[in-house]
Enzyme design. Structure first.
Site, short mmCIF file in Angstrom:
data_model
loop_
_atom_site.label_atom_id
_atom_site.label_comp_id
_atom_site.label_asym_id
_atom_site.label_seq_id
_atom_site.Cartn_x
_atom_site.Cartn_y
_atom_site.Cartn_z
N ARG A 162 0.83 -1.21 0.00
CA ARG A 162 0.00 0.00 0.00
C ARG A 162 0.87 1.27 0.00
O ARG A 162 0.54 2.28 0.63
CB ARG A 162 -0.94 0.03 1.22
N SER A 232 -11.05 -0.93 2.58
CA SER A 232 -10.37 -1.08 3.88
C SER A 232 -10.05 0.31 4.41
O SER A 232 -9.37 1.09 3.73
CB SER A 232 -9.05 -1.84 3.72
N GLU A 328 -5.65 3.64 5.78
CA GLU A 328 -5.23 3.53 4.38
C GLU A 328 -5.85 4.69 3.59
O GLU A 328 -5.26 5.21 2.65
CB GLU A 328 -5.72 2.19 3.81
#
Ligand code: FAD
Ligand code: EPU
Length: 345
Positions: A162, A232, A328
């Site tokens: 990520r 998420s 995130e």
């Protein structure tokens, strides 16, 4: 000062009402540049947006939102590979289905990820055992100060979990305008995750993997067209081997994934779930019933509701496991991005 005029509600998947001074739809790099120069001259904040599926607008944006809609898919081939050159404003899932229709395999594990192709390298999107870093050949960026377009190799993008250079050194002052992918003609199915492990490598087809991925995703992730969310909300935490050993001694059932450098990735969804937070609601924001890592706009949530819920989750997980979750999702304030960890701490 009057409130900014243009609604952003339909431009981000949390579907929270908020506004901006101006919205520009850019179909070419030149249009992005013109919008940036106007902002620069007028001293206004400038923000690029794809499909808004990884952002939380904390308040009205006091500048110009530039929605990237640079289109185009070109396919060429070498002896071993298909090469795709894709405009940054193409829809990601549209690219996945288009390549499969052309009998080009390799993107099927990444089906149904919302957002634009140009956003895909930023957090190195990944799902079901595949990440962009496995297939990205290059990324073209427009340097806003000089107006020049430069091509970075995949290695120069510094992809991580990520993560990429576009969250660090190249976060400001650049627009991603196109992305190159290289897909080997000799297709190797990736069946390391979830229900995919039950498939037969000898007979499986790309279409079957695509269908299985779509099925798994639809069974646990909310559809943003129906329920506001940004996927998420937190990253899966990566901790040292020592920290993992200590946590696993107390919680042996915790899902954990050893990384190549010895660190261990944990499942944030499991940690949140263990705090009995599935379905937990604060104001209009809630923890998704089927996947605790996803926060949803259950009923006219405000950004403050989502922030309060994220704060509560971080505190509860931190106190129980001594693991401190980091968002995130990218948090956007009135004049640009804010440090999301600071906002929810
Ligand atoms: P946006 O949200 O529009 O932008 C994200 C950030 O990139 C912002 O900071 C923005 O300013 C910046 N940006 C946008 N375009 C450009 C550009 N051209 N140049 C420079 N900066 C730019 N992600 C995964 O990795 N795996 C998943 O499985 C996954 N599943 C999801 C499921 C759901 C239901 C949802 C809602 C999200 C999911 N996500 C997943 C997150 C999201 O899909 C990805 O982060 C996606 O790449 C975001 O694309 P976007 O175009 O919507 O980006
Ligand atoms: N789990 C629970 N309870 C929950 C949620 C998860 O116990 O409420 C457990 C699951 O049983 C499983 C583990 O946690 O053992 C991992 O769950 P899952 O397979 O659903 O994946 P994830 O780690 O929660 C990550 C990505 C997703 C990606 C999937 C599939 C991150 C932050 N999230 O989720 O990406 O689609 O794997 O590869 O890495 C996103 O980034 O927005 C996103 C949706």
């Amino acid at each position: 000062m009057s409130s900014p005029a243009f609604s952003l509600k339909k431009l981000h998947t949390f579907a929270i009402e908020t506004r901006a001074e101006k919205i520009v739809y850019a179909e070419t790099p030149q249009e992005i540049l013109a919008a940036w120069r106007e902002c620069h001259q007028r001293n206004l904040p400038f923000l690029l947006l794809g499909e808004g599926s990884n952002v939380l607008f904390l308040e009205a944006f006091s500048g110009v939102i530039v929605v990237n809609r640079i289109k185009g898919i070109a396919i060429t081939e070498s002896i071993d590979c298909w090469h795709l050159e894709v405009g940054a404003g193409e829809n990601w899932h549209g690219l996945v289905t288009y390549t499969l229709q052309q009998n080009i395999a390799g993107l099927e594990n990444l089906a149904l990820i919302p957002g634009c192709v140009g956003s895909s390298p930023i957090q190195n999107i990944g799902a079901y055992g595949v990440e962009i870093k496995d297939i990205c050949e290059w990324v073209e960026i427009l340097e806003l100060e000089s107006g020049q377009i430069k091509r970075l190799t995949a290695a120069e993008c510094q992809f991580g979990y990520r993560d990429s250079i576009f969250k660090h050194r190249l976060q400001h002052g650049y627009a991603i305008v196109s992305v190159g992918f290289s897909l080997p003609k000799q297709w190797q199915p990736v069946m390391s995750y979830g229900d995919l492990t039950k498939m037969d490598a000898a007979t499986v087809t790309p279409q079957q993997i695509f269908d299985a991925v779509c099925h798994m995703r639809r069974s646990k992730l909310p559809d943003p067209a129906l329920t506001g969310n940004a996927g998420s909300f937190f990253k899966n935490p990566v901790i040292t081997a020592e920290q993992a050993a200590s946590l696993l001694a107390t919680f042996p059932a915790a899902p954990h994934y050893p990384q190549s450098n010895g660190d261990v990735k944990l499942a944030a969804g499991w940690l949140i779930d263990q705090c009995q937070l599935k379905g937990y609601r604060l104001g209009g924001a809630a923890v998704h019933q089927q996947q605790a890592l996803v926060l949803i706009n259950a009923e006219e949530a405000s950004a403050a509701d989502v922030v309060a819920l994220a704060h509560e989750i971080r505190q509860r997980v931190g106190k129980k496991f001594n693991v401190w979750l980091e968002p995130e999702v990218r948090f956007i304030g009135a004049d640009g991005e804010k440090n999301a960890v600071e906002v929810i701490s």
